[in-house]
Design a protein around this motif. Structure first.
Motif, PDB file in Angstrom:
ATOM      1  N   CYS A 188      -2.310  15.996  -4.647  1.00  0.00           N
ATOM      2  CA  CYS A 188      -1.542  15.189  -5.613  1.00  0.00           C
ATOM      3  C   CYS A 188      -0.149  14.838  -5.107  1.00  0.00           C
ATOM      4  O   CYS A 188       0.708  14.391  -5.880  1.00  0.00           O
ATOM      5  N   GLY A 189       0.103  15.022  -3.808  1.00  0.00           N
ATOM      6  CA  GLY A 189       1.400  14.700  -3.231  1.00  0.00           C
ATOM      7  C   GLY A 189       1.344  13.430  -2.408  1.00  0.00           C
ATOM      8  O   GLY A 189       0.324  12.738  -2.362  1.00  0.00           O
ATOM      9  N   PRO A 190       2.432  13.105  -1.722  1.00  0.00           N
ATOM     10  CA  PRO A 190       2.493  11.885  -0.913  1.00  0.00           C
ATOM     11  C   PRO A 190       1.841  12.056   0.454  1.00  0.00           C
ATOM     12  O   PRO A 190       1.618  13.180   0.916  1.00  0.00           O
ATOM     13  N   THR A 191       1.546  10.939   1.102  1.00  0.00           N
ATOM     14  CA  THR A 191       1.053  10.969   2.471  1.00  0.00           C
ATOM     15  C   THR A 191       2.227  11.217   3.423  1.00  0.00           C
ATOM     16  O   THR A 191       3.392  11.058   3.074  1.00  0.00           O
ATOM     17  N   GLY A 192       1.878  11.622   4.643  1.00  0.00           N
ATOM     18  CA  GLY A 192       2.891  11.753   5.686  1.00  0.00           C
ATOM     19  C   GLY A 192       3.679  13.045   5.662  1.00  0.00           C
ATOM     20  O   GLY A 192       4.717  13.148   6.322  1.00  0.00           O
ATOM     21  N   VAL A 193       3.197  14.049   4.912  1.00  0.00           N
ATOM     22  CA  VAL A 193       3.881  15.338   4.904  1.00  0.00           C
ATOM     23  C   VAL A 193       2.856  16.447   4.700  1.00  0.00           C
ATOM     24  O   VAL A 193       1.852  16.269   4.007  1.00  0.00           O
ATOM     25  N   GLY A 194       3.095  17.561   5.346  1.00  0.00           N
ATOM     26  CA  GLY A 194       2.245  18.744   5.194  1.00  0.00           C
ATOM     27  C   GLY A 194       3.025  19.933   5.687  1.00  0.00           C
ATOM     28  O   GLY A 194       4.228  19.830   5.972  1.00  0.00           O
ATOM     29  N   VAL A 195       2.351  21.068   5.781  1.00  0.00           N
ATOM     30  CA  VAL A 195       3.034  22.249   6.299  1.00  0.00           C
ATOM     31  C   VAL A 195       2.106  23.036   7.215  1.00  0.00           C
ATOM     32  O   VAL A 195       0.882  22.994   7.089  1.00  0.00           O
ATOM     33  N   LEU A 196       2.751  23.728   8.124  1.00  0.00           N
ATOM     34  CA  LEU A 196       2.107  24.781   8.906  1.00  0.00           C
ATOM     35  C   LEU A 196       2.715  26.095   8.459  1.00  0.00           C
ATOM     36  O   LEU A 196       3.943  26.270   8.532  1.00  0.00           O
ATOM     37  N   TYR A 197       1.879  27.001   7.968  1.00  0.00           N
ATOM     38  CA  TYR A 197       2.306  28.376   7.804  1.00  0.00           C
ATOM     39  C   TYR A 197       1.980  29.099   9.095  1.00  0.00           C
ATOM     40  O   TYR A 197       0.880  28.956   9.653  1.00  0.00           O
TER      41      TYR A 197
END
Length: 408
Positions: A230-239
């Motif tokens: 449910c968020g925007p494209t072009g962003v994520g995270v690595l834990y």
């Protein structure tokens, strides 16, 4: 059939796009495994950023920069808490899961040599296979595949046989994007650690459906993309575990990831900035935090229960269609159904469904080895979210029957 108590009609009002029509028909959006839709609460967070405090972060002394920095770092803490990372600095903002996987694969060039082995599951996305192939080519490490059965479940006895002292990295998706299989990552991680291997889990498909606790899993690396949550494209995270992130070399060079630069030598910044070169997707990070707040307010247990209910209903209704075959019948799976109708190309079905306002995905879903395993060119994939309804399933089934009648 048990009915899960979510106020679906109230939830649907949060998603403006669900009110639109496609080809004159009400939109039935069933391509959630590719990207989920965005609620107005997240859209409002994006508008608020660009309307009120758009500025670069971490470097500015002025009020807008400080406000943007605070909001961005608050989002990092929100993500840390959601996945139960021990420290906020173990959350690295990336452009998405693919970027995160490449970050780890690039870093592992330092740790692998000829004779080492990388294990990868047979049901991986191309974004998972290709970076590991590149890593194998750079280092001489051997890439080995954990096979699966016809139901779309990993053969864990074969995994046990593949593990050895030469195994340095194990890669597996938490949930298959092509089949919906929920893989037994707890076992995969535990067994890999017994031989001293690190584990990278692709959580892109899992994160919208289940709440991963990275400390409980004891996973070394876990990746997600905001646009599937449910968020925007072009962003994520690595834990990543702090020890591993400290050992990995920086993936990219640039501003923000440095402590000191001279023409003779550069000293890198500490975590998390070491891996966050350049101006980040500030608004995207903030909006990702807003998306997690939105989903947590609904509740992941309620989401999982409702989506399972939709999965069971859709499976039952689809199997009533003559000559329809579902690929991926694992006992433990999430709300993804890949199927074909005998004698009809999936693209043709998808095209007719689109004319009826029904959005599904067709093709190999960036998982060609999975399609090769089943000896099909691709499938039709219907993937469901907590804002989908049984009535939409009925529309899908009606549309499929119409498509089959036209194409057979």
């Amino acid at each position: 059939m048990k009915t899960t108590r979510l106020n679906i009609q109230k939830i649907r009002k949060d998603f403006p796009i669900l009110n639109r029509k496609v080809n004159g028909e009400p939109l039935v959006y069933l391509d959630n495994a590719a990207t989920s839709q965005t609620p107005k609460q997240v859209i409002d967070a994006i508008v608020d950023y660009y309307s009120n405090y758009n500025a670069n972060i971490h470097r500015g002394v002025h009020a807008l920069s400080q406000e943007a920095t605070d909001k961005y770092e608050e989002a990092r803490h929100t993500i840390q808490q959601h996945f139960n990372a021990e420290k906020a600095q173990e959350i690295i903002f990336t452009s998405g899961t693919t970027d995160a996987i490449n970050l780890v694969a690039n870093g592992f060039t330092e740790f692998l040599e000829e004779g080492d082995e990388i294990l990868v599951s047979a049901m991986e996305h191309h974004s998972n296979i290709v970076p590991l192939q590149m890593l194998s080519e750079r280092t001489g490490a051997l890439l080995k595949v954990i096979p699966m059965n016809i139901e779309g479940e990993l053969l864990m006895d074969q995994y046990d046989a593949l593990l050895s002292k030469n195994t340095k990295l194990v890669f597996c998706n938490h949930i298959s994007n092509a089949l919906g299989t929920i893989n037994p990552i707890e076992q995969i991680i535990r067994k890999a650690h017994k031989v001293g291997a690190a584990v990278l889990i692709d959580g892109a498909q899992a994160a919208p459906h289940v709440k991963a606790d990275v400390q409980e899993l004891d996973v070394d690396f876990y990746t997600v993309s905001a646009h599937k949550m449910c968020g925007p494209t072009g962003v994520g995270v690595l834990y990543g575990k702090e020890d591993w992130l400290n050992k990995l070399p920086p993936y990219q060079g640039g501003g923000e990831m440095i402590a000191e630069v001279t023409f003779e030598k550069t000293t890198y910044a500490g975590l998390p900035h070491k891996f966050e070169a350049g101006t980040p997707n500030i608004c995207g990070g903030i909006a990702f935090g807003a998306a997690l707040d939105y989903m947590n307010a609904i509740g992941f247990e309620a989401i999982a229960a409702y989506e399972h209910e939709i999965l069971e209903y859709a499976t039952q209704k689809l199997l009533e269609i003559d000559n329809l075959k579902i690929y991926g019948t694992a006992k433990n799976k999430t709300s993804v159904i890949s199927f074909n109708v005998e004698g009809i190309h999936p693209y043709d079905i998808g095209s007719i469904l689109d004319k009826l306002g029904i959005a599904v995905r067709t093709g190999h879903h960036c998982a060609q080895p999975v399609m090769d395993f089943y000896k099909v060119p691709g499938t039709v994939r219907a993937s469901f979210c907590f804002y989908n309804t049984k009535e939409e399933v009925d529309v899908l089934v009606k549309g499929l029957k119409r498509a089959v009648a036209m194409l057979k």
